[in-house]
Enzyme design. Structure first.
Site, PDB file in Angstrom:
ATOM      1  N   LYS A   1       0.701  -1.007  -0.179  1.00  0.00           N
ATOM      2  CA  LYS A   1      -0.149   0.238  -0.151  1.00  0.00           C
ATOM      3  C   LYS A   1       0.700   1.377  -0.115  1.00  0.00           C
ATOM      4  O   LYS A   1       2.021   1.255   0.814  1.00  0.00           O
ATOM      5  CB  LYS A   1      -0.782  -0.427   0.943  1.00  0.00           C
ATOM      6  CG  LYS A   1      -2.234   0.240   1.156  1.00  0.00           C
ATOM      7  CD  LYS A   1      -3.126   0.104   2.667  1.00  0.00           C
ATOM      8  CE  LYS A   1      -4.692   1.034   2.107  1.00  0.00           C
ATOM      9  NZ  LYS A   1      -4.894   0.327   3.080  1.00  0.00           N
TER      10      LYS A   1
HETATM   11  O1  G3P Z   1      -7.354   1.391   5.341  1.00  0.00           O
HETATM   12  C1  G3P Z   1      -8.408   3.153   4.867  1.00  0.00           C
HETATM   13  C2  G3P Z   1      -9.321   3.005   5.562  1.00  0.00           C
HETATM   14  O2  G3P Z   1     -10.519   2.014   4.809  1.00  0.00           O
HETATM   15  C3  G3P Z   1      -9.236   4.276   6.146  1.00  0.00           C
HETATM   16  O3  G3P Z   1     -10.642   4.567   7.437  1.00  0.00           O
HETATM   17  O4  G3P Z   1     -12.489   4.394   8.743  1.00  0.00           O
HETATM   18  O5  G3P Z   1      -9.975   5.290   8.934  1.00  0.00           O
HETATM   19  O6  G3P Z   1     -11.391   6.624   7.409  1.00  0.00           O
HETATM   20  P1  G3P Z   1     -11.094   5.437   8.501  1.00  0.00           P
END
Ligand code: G3P
Length: 217
Positions: free
Chosen positions: A81
């Site tokens: 990633k």
């Molecule tokens: O892993 C990336 C993403 O899904 C993070 O989500 O909830 O931290 O905005 P969030």
């Protein structure tokens, strides 16, 4: 549409293992687990058959490439990633040439997704929840990315990320996104429904009204 779990928790992955197609992690999720990073990622890769995204933390291309190679050595299903920056996309171009799969993360605009695909990214991750949090329209971004990819025949897959609720999952599927990655709490709600529980309770109560002699079990 494939369902990925957005977590670094082995317990959560273990519980939903039979229902998920892959896992995405990020430094925030890994930090919560209090475990050595590479060891944890290797265990996740062993537990899951599908792709497992693990993120680099270097900001320069050379540093990202060094970390990416370390990660890629862990398992065949490891996806590196990489953030949507100029340095990141230079690393993606290099890794894609070497056959190492990449997931371009922190995508908030269609042009970032276009450049990521041109660099050879295997996946892009638009963060729909974080866009919605700022009164934007995360799903509109997903729709635009999918249309751009269709227009030019890119095979980069769209991972709808930063999912906050199951409506995001429904909308991702309606748009034809390849994958939605979601936290454990959201994944559980894909199936759990209070009316299902209530209905089952009522059926079983009514079943008791069938005379024992008429019941096969
Ligand atoms: O892993 C990336 C993403 O899904 C993070 O989500 O909830 O931290 O905005 P969030």
């Amino acid at each position: 549409m494939k369902i990925f779990l957005d977590t670094a928790s082995l317990r959560e992955i273990e519980e939903l293992r039979g229902f998920i197609d892959g896992v995405t992690t990020n430094p925030t999720l890994v930090a919560k687990e209090g475990r050595p990073f590479l060891e944890l990622v290797e265990e996740i890769c062993r537990l899951v058959e599908g792709p497992v995204s693990a993120e680099v933390t270097a900001l320069d291309t050379a540093g990202m490439l060094a970390q990416a190679r370390q990660l890629a050595r862990l398992a065949d299903n490891l996806v590196v990633k990489i953030p949507a920056t100029w340095e990141g996309l230079a690393a993606v171009r290099e890794l894609s040439g070497q056959g190492i799969p990449t997931n371009v993360t922190l995508v908030f605009s269609p042009t970032q997704a276009l450049l990521a695909a041109k660099a050879g990214a295997s996946y892009v991750s638009p963060f729909v929840g974080r866009i919605d949090d700022r009164a934007g329209d995360g799903m509109e971004l997903v729709a635009e990315i999918l249309e751009i990819y269709r227009n030019y025949g890119f095979d980069t897959q769209v991972i709808v990320a930063s999912v906050r609720h199951i409506r995001h999952v429904v909308e991702a599927a309606l748009l034809g996104a390849h994958i939605a990655t979601m936290p454990y709490q959201v994944a559980k709600k894909l199936l759990d429904h209070p009316l299902t529980d209530l209905g089952l309770e009522r059926f079983l109560a009514d079943w008791k009204g069938v005379p024992p002699a008429h019941r096969p079990w």
